[in-house]
Design a protein around this motif. Structure first.
Motif, PDB file in Angstrom:
ATOM      1  N   PRO A   1      85.942 -39.950  18.740  1.00 39.84           N
ATOM      2  CA  PRO A   1      87.194 -40.524  18.244  1.00 39.84           C
ATOM      3  C   PRO A   1      88.476 -39.900  17.823  1.00 39.84           C
ATOM      4  CG  PRO A   1      85.507 -40.474  16.541  1.00 39.84           C
ATOM      5  CD  PRO A   1      84.952 -40.113  17.907  1.00 39.84           C
ATOM      6  N   GLN A   2      87.977 -38.680  18.057  1.00 38.83           N
ATOM      7  CA  GLN A   2      89.102 -37.531  17.460  1.00 38.83           C
ATOM      8  C   GLN A   2      90.274 -37.166  18.448  1.00 38.83           C
ATOM      9  OE1 GLN A   2      88.453 -37.069  14.247  1.00 38.83           O
ATOM     10  NE2 GLN A   2      86.281 -37.723  14.536  1.00 38.83           N
ATOM     11  N   THR A   3      91.216 -37.284  17.766  1.00 35.68           N
ATOM     12  CA  THR A   3      92.725 -36.788  18.756  1.00 35.68           C
ATOM     13  C   THR A   3      93.339 -35.477  18.475  1.00 35.68           C
ATOM     14  OG1 THR A   3      93.986 -38.017  17.006  1.00 35.68           O
ATOM     15  CG2 THR A   3      93.094 -39.446  18.527  1.00 35.68           C
ATOM     16  N   THR A   4      92.806 -34.516  17.619  1.00 37.71           N
ATOM     17  CA  THR A   4      93.502 -33.411  17.349  1.00 37.71           C
ATOM     18  C   THR A   4      92.378 -32.212  17.672  1.00 37.71           C
ATOM     19  OG1 THR A   4      93.211 -33.227  15.030  1.00 37.71           O
ATOM     20  CG2 THR A   4      95.045 -34.365  15.706  1.00 37.71           C
ATOM     21  N   GLU A   5      92.750 -31.417  17.692  1.00 34.69           N
ATOM     22  CA  GLU A   5      91.627 -30.121  17.854  1.00 34.69           C
ATOM     23  C   GLU A   5      91.065 -29.800  16.522  1.00 34.69           C
ATOM     24  OE1 GLU A   5      91.195 -25.645  19.518  1.00 34.69           O
ATOM     25  OE2 GLU A   5      93.209 -26.372  18.700  1.00 34.69           O
ATOM     26  N   PHE A   6      91.791 -29.844  15.531  1.00 32.61           N
ATOM     27  CA  PHE A   6      91.284 -29.812  13.983  1.00 32.61           C
ATOM     28  C   PHE A   6      90.240 -30.569  13.907  1.00 32.61           C
ATOM     29  CE2 PHE A   6      90.937 -30.841   9.623  1.00 32.61           C
ATOM     30  CZ  PHE A   6      90.773 -29.478   8.990  1.00 32.61           C
ATOM     31  N   ALA A   7      90.309 -31.701  14.093  1.00 31.95           N
ATOM     32  CA  ALA A   7      89.363 -33.038  13.956  1.00 31.95           C
ATOM     33  C   ALA A   7      88.077 -32.724  14.567  1.00 31.95           C
ATOM     34  CB  ALA A   7      89.967 -34.097  13.905  1.00 31.95           C
ATOM     35  N   SER A   8      88.336 -32.277  15.815  1.00 33.88           N
ATOM     36  CA  SER A   8      87.342 -32.176  16.981  1.00 33.88           C
ATOM     37  C   SER A   8      86.402 -30.980  16.457  1.00 33.88           C
ATOM     38  CB  SER A   8      87.750 -31.909  18.332  1.00 33.88           C
ATOM     39  OG  SER A   8      88.733 -33.128  18.710  1.00 33.88           O
ATOM     40  N   LYS A   9      87.082 -29.730  15.953  1.00 34.29           N
ATOM     41  CA  LYS A   9      86.207 -28.757  15.614  1.00 34.29           C
ATOM     42  C   LYS A   9      85.392 -28.839  14.266  1.00 34.29           C
ATOM     43  CE  LYS A   9      89.870 -26.186  15.583  1.00 34.29           C
ATOM     44  NZ  LYS A   9      91.019 -25.034  15.582  1.00 34.29           N
ATOM     45  N   VAL A  10      86.147 -29.855  13.204  1.00 39.81           N
ATOM     46  CA  VAL A  10      85.277 -30.135  11.968  1.00 39.81           C
ATOM     47  C   VAL A  10      83.860 -30.994  12.855  1.00 39.81           C
ATOM     48  CG1 VAL A  10      85.132 -31.396   9.997  1.00 39.81           C
ATOM     49  CG2 VAL A  10      87.207 -29.973  10.674  1.00 39.81           C
ATOM     50  N   ALA A  11      84.398 -31.881  13.500  1.00 38.00           N
ATOM     51  CA  ALA A  11      83.276 -32.708  14.148  1.00 38.00           C
ATOM     52  C   ALA A  11      82.021 -31.957  14.704  1.00 38.00           C
ATOM     53  CB  ALA A  11      83.807 -33.590  15.172  1.00 38.00           C
ATOM     54  N   VAL A  12      82.416 -31.048  15.477  1.00 40.09           N
ATOM     55  CA  VAL A  12      81.285 -30.264  16.160  1.00 40.09           C
ATOM     56  C   VAL A  12      80.583 -29.416  15.051  1.00 40.09           C
ATOM     57  CG1 VAL A  12      80.732 -28.031  17.362  1.00 40.09           C
ATOM     58  CG2 VAL A  12      82.591 -29.736  18.124  1.00 40.09           C
ATOM     59  N   LEU A  13      81.499 -28.851  13.804  1.00 41.63           N
ATOM     60  CA  LEU A  13      80.634 -28.168  12.957  1.00 41.63           C
ATOM     61  C   LEU A  13      79.656 -29.321  11.878  1.00 41.63           C
ATOM     62  CD1 LEU A  13      83.540 -25.902  11.620  1.00 41.63           C
ATOM     63  CD2 LEU A  13      81.342 -25.197  12.799  1.00 41.63           C
ATOM     64  N   GLY A  14      80.370 -30.323  11.908  1.00 42.79           N
ATOM     65  CA  GLY A  14      79.677 -31.453  10.920  1.00 42.79           C
ATOM     66  C   GLY A  14      78.337 -31.864  11.453  1.00 42.79           C
ATOM     67  N   SER A  15      78.236 -31.981  12.977  1.00 41.53           N
ATOM     68  CA  SER A  15      77.108 -32.211  13.504  1.00 41.53           C
ATOM     69  C   SER A  15      75.751 -31.409  13.260  1.00 41.53           C
ATOM     70  CB  SER A  15      77.113 -32.400  14.932  1.00 41.53           C
ATOM     71  OG  SER A  15      77.049 -31.076  15.466  1.00 41.53           O
ATOM     72  N   LEU A  16      75.971 -30.342  12.913  1.00 40.80           N
ATOM     73  CA  LEU A  16      74.807 -29.575  12.434  1.00 40.80           C
ATOM     74  C   LEU A  16      74.542 -29.872  11.057  1.00 40.80           C
ATOM     75  CD1 LEU A  16      72.829 -27.270  12.676  1.00 40.80           C
ATOM     76  CD2 LEU A  16      74.617 -25.656  12.272  1.00 40.80           C
ATOM     77  N   ALA A  17      75.612 -29.996  10.096  1.00 42.96           N
ATOM     78  CA  ALA A  17      75.357 -30.322   8.831  1.00 42.96           C
ATOM     79  C   ALA A  17      74.461 -31.599   8.561  1.00 42.96           C
ATOM     80  CB  ALA A  17      76.682 -30.621   8.091  1.00 42.96           C
ATOM     81  N   ILE A  18      74.808 -32.628   9.473  1.00 42.06           N
ATOM     82  CA  ILE A  18      74.025 -33.929   9.374  1.00 42.06           C
ATOM     83  C   ILE A  18      72.526 -33.713   9.704  1.00 42.06           C
ATOM     84  CG2 ILE A  18      74.133 -36.289  10.337  1.00 42.06           C
ATOM     85  CD1 ILE A  18      77.168 -36.208  10.592  1.00 42.06           C
ATOM     86  N   MET A  19      72.515 -32.928  10.766  1.00 41.06           N
ATOM     87  CA  MET A  19      71.089 -32.770  11.459  1.00 41.06           C
ATOM     88  C   MET A  19      70.302 -31.858  10.530  1.00 41.06           C
ATOM     89  SD  MET A  19      70.490 -34.708  13.864  1.00 41.06           S
ATOM     90  CE  MET A  19      68.886 -33.878  14.190  1.00 41.06           C
ATOM     91  N   CYS A  20      70.891 -31.114   9.924  1.00 40.48           N
ATOM     92  CA  CYS A  20      70.248 -30.376   8.967  1.00 40.48           C
ATOM     93  C   CYS A  20      69.453 -31.037   8.036  1.00 40.48           C
ATOM     94  CB  CYS A  20      70.917 -29.343   8.233  1.00 40.48           C
ATOM     95  SG  CYS A  20      71.326 -27.785   9.010  1.00 40.48           S
ATOM     96  N   VAL A  21      70.071 -32.102   7.354  1.00 39.82           N
ATOM     97  CA  VAL A  21      69.442 -33.307   6.640  1.00 39.82           C
ATOM     98  C   VAL A  21      68.108 -33.953   7.452  1.00 39.82           C
ATOM     99  CG1 VAL A  21      69.630 -35.195   5.194  1.00 39.82           C
ATOM    100  CG2 VAL A  21      71.233 -33.507   4.981  1.00 39.82           C
ATOM    101  N   ALA A  22      68.672 -34.573   8.825  1.00 33.64           N
ATOM    102  CA  ALA A  22      68.011 -35.276   9.550  1.00 33.64           C
ATOM    103  C   ALA A  22      66.896 -34.503  10.140  1.00 33.64           C
ATOM    104  CB  ALA A  22      68.820 -35.892  10.693  1.00 33.64           C
ATOM    105  N   ARG A  23      66.506 -33.377   9.974  1.00 31.84           N
ATOM    106  CA  ARG A  23      65.366 -32.592  10.440  1.00 31.84           C
ATOM    107  C   ARG A  23      64.278 -32.972   9.814  1.00 31.84           C
ATOM    108  NH1 ARG A  23      67.482 -28.292   7.325  1.00 31.84           N
ATOM    109  NH2 ARG A  23      66.032 -26.993   6.112  1.00 31.84           N
ATOM    110  N   TYR A  24      64.188 -33.381   8.548  1.00 26.88           N
ATOM    111  CA  TYR A  24      63.188 -33.759   7.506  1.00 26.88           C
ATOM    112  C   TYR A  24      62.571 -34.979   8.390  1.00 26.88           C
ATOM    113  CZ  TYR A  24      64.790 -30.117   4.497  1.00 26.88           C
ATOM    114  OH  TYR A  24      65.214 -28.834   3.994  1.00 26.88           O
ATOM    115  N   PRO A  25      63.150 -36.297   8.577  1.00 32.60           N
ATOM    116  CA  PRO A  25      62.588 -37.222   8.996  1.00 32.60           C
ATOM    117  C   PRO A  25      62.294 -36.971  10.405  1.00 32.60           C
ATOM    118  CG  PRO A  25      64.811 -37.805   8.720  1.00 32.60           C
ATOM    119  CD  PRO A  25      64.628 -36.493   7.917  1.00 32.60           C
ATOM    120  N   LEU A  26      62.780 -35.943  11.107  1.00 29.35           N
ATOM    121  CA  LEU A  26      62.532 -35.836  12.565  1.00 29.35           C
ATOM    122  C   LEU A  26      61.018 -35.201  12.866  1.00 29.35           C
ATOM    123  CD1 LEU A  26      63.585 -35.502  15.719  1.00 29.35           C
ATOM    124  CD2 LEU A  26      64.274 -33.367  14.918  1.00 29.35           C
TER     125      LEU A  26
END
Length: 538
Positions: free
Chosen positions: A271-296
């Motif tokens: 859903p991102q329309t700018t490069e800034f938002a797209s780069k933060v989205a890529v970096l943010g995916s790891l932050a989310i999965m660092c938490v999700a690795r415990y139920p995984l």
């Protein structure tokens, strides 16, 4: 590690120094090599002083924390990696390449490096830190501070050159060597393959984003290629998501973890329309999965178990429905029912990617698929009537393929648009207003016409254009919108006022110098006036 001792005031403190066998030294050598290339041949807008501020802040903090806890002086290898990762990705707008000792925005580098390092000690679960330190520090900083203060390293580092080739080779060779040694190559491959496939679905649905280094939106295949081959994404997959301390320990879990990060990154980018938002989205995916690795960890084999091998785990039987005699039958994990469920899950993922990308499908500025602008149509204004038209150096750098003929076409469109605006004002014609203007400029023009129809007055300019320059234009209200095509006009203008009650016509004013920059919007095969600014917005 090699232990030594330092005696101070009658007290002996162990000193732990790094060795060449430490994988952190190998990782540091790769990042330092990229930093050196960035300072010498890649044009990084990053100073040596900013790097040193990051390194010094994180190293001092870790030395102090470890000394307080262990009464030992330990080489801060992890802190230096964290700080180097922050410095490699973080940029402060206004920093110029070649200003080696600039301290511009030094407090951002110090603060984000410190916060990243401290997250390792403050955010813990079951005795281990939860997040990759540099990742979580950067993500939180970008979300809190926004693109006007700081921004990530660009996805695109420039056209292929010896420097780009050398940096890519260093990242790939170093990444393969380090991840293979740490048994993390499967995770990296799982991320990249999933990210490439998922992003392909997003791109094929018509996704576009803008970037400060690109003229107009980046759409479709170009958008996909920029991201999947981006050196920044390669650094992310080889040296950030593969941190052994913040990823699962099992082989299967690591591959599944990489796949999940890849899909989530594409889903957040959609859903991102700018490069800034797209780069933060890529970096943010790891932050989310660092938490999700415990139920995984509850749904994948335990590390070191008999099933902790991807092929063996997929082929292992799972329990089905209980048979009439009470025996719980086993069926293959990849049986017909499971395959059908997998197909359904894949379909849901595709729909999620397509649906999430809806906001990013309408580009704000249109470009032709081949990257060119203009059209082969006849000039709207006779070529002999055009004033001198030139292309600025900034525009040639952004769009090397912009030809002199295309520049004349754009200039002719501007003159035709100005003529349409004049006719709309004279005839109070909303339809004529739409022939040459769009967006806020059209709304302003229609507002003028409506005011006259209500008994007000309207001022009609008449331009004499002496010269025109094709320039890039940036929206002053949106730094991440990327450059648009613009035309800077120089000449004179006279102004005549019409309207009022009763209607009157004033005398033309004396000629006045006229200098404006028009931002253009490509509609079909013609450029329309979208906005205007004073000179100097380039």
């Amino acid at each position: 590690m090699t232990a030594h001792a330092l005696r101070v005031g009658g007290h002996e403190y162990p000193v732990v120094l790094p060795t060449l066998r430490d994988p952190r030294m190998h990782l540091a050598s790769v990042i330092i090599t990229v930093q050196i290339l960035g300072q010498t041949v890649l044009g990084f807008e990053l100073s040596i002083a900013q790097i040193l501020v990051s390194l010094g802040t994180a190293a001092a903090l870790e030395l102090a924390i470890v000394f307080h806890r262990q009464r030992a002086i330990v080489w801060p290898g992890s802190a230096l990696l964290t700080a180097n990762g922050v410095a490699l990705i973080l940029r402060v707008p206004g920093t110029e390449h070649g200003d080696w000792w600039s301290l511009h925005g030094w407090y951002y580098y110090a603060g984000i490096s410190a916060a990243s390092l401290l997250s390792k000690y403050l955010i813990r679960y079951r005795g281990h830190h939860v997040f990759n330190p540099s990742n979580i520090g950067l993500v939180v900083a970008f979300l809190l501070l926004g693109s006007n203060r700081i921004e990530p390293l660009d996805f695109w580092w420039g056209p292929m050159s010896p420097g780009i080739a050398a940096a890519t080779a260093v990242i790939l060779v170093g990444g393969f060597a380090i991840t293979s040694r740490l048994d993390l190559l499967g995770m990296a491959a799982g991320f990249w393959v999933t990210f490439a496939l998922s992003l392909g679905i997003v791109a094929s649905s018509g996704h576009c984003m803008t970037a400060t280094w690109h003229l107009g939106p980046i759409c479709g295949a170009s958008f996909w290629w920029v991201l999947v081959t981006s050196p920044e994404v390669l650094i992310f997959l080889f040296f950030m998501i593969t941190d052994p301390k913040t990823t699962p320990t099992g082989r299967v879990a690591r591959v599944v973890f990489g796949v999940c990060v890849g899909f989530l990154a594409a889903l957040l980018v959609a859903p991102q329309t700018t490069e800034f938002a797209s780069k933060v989205a890529v970096l943010g995916s790891l932050a989310i999965m660092c938490v999700a690795r415990y139920p995984l960890a509850r749904v994948v084999p335990a590390a070191g178990s008999d099933d902790d091998h991807l092929r063996r785990w997929l082929a292992r039987p799972v329990r089905g429905r209980t048979a009439p005699d009470g025996t719980p039958p086993a069926r293959p994990r990849l049986g017909l029912g499971t395959v059908g469920g997998g197909v359904a899950a894949a379909g849901i993922c595709v729909l999620a990617l397509v649906f999430a990308g809806t906001p990013a499908r309408e580009p704000t500025v249109h470009l032709r698929p081949d990257g060119t602008v203009g059209s082969p149509r006849d000039l709207a204004v006779d070529d002999s009537d055009l004033p001198p038209v030139s292309i600025s150096d900034a525009m040639r750098e952004l769009s090397p393929r912009l030809s002199d003929r295309t520049a004349r076409l754009m200039a002719a469109d501007v003159l035709a648009d100005l003529a349409s605006e004049r006719r709309a004002r004279l005839e109070l014609d909303d339809a004529a207003a739409t022939e040459g203007t769009v967006f806020s400029r059209l709304q302003d023009l229609q507002g003028e016409i409506a005011s006259v129809q209500a008994g007000g007055q309207i001022t009609v300019p008449n331009y004499t254009i002496d010269r025109m320059v094709i320039v890039p234009v940036y929206d002053p209200k949106n730094a991440q919108a990327g450059p648009q095509f613009g035309v800077e006009v120089h000449g004179t203008a006279t102004y005549t006022t019409y309207g009022g009650t009763p209607p009157t016509t004033g005398a033309p004013s004396p000629p006045e110098p006229y200098e404006r920059v028009f931002a253009l919007f490509l509609s079909g095969d013609r450029y329309l006036l979208a906005a205007d600014y004073p000179p100097g917005v380039e």
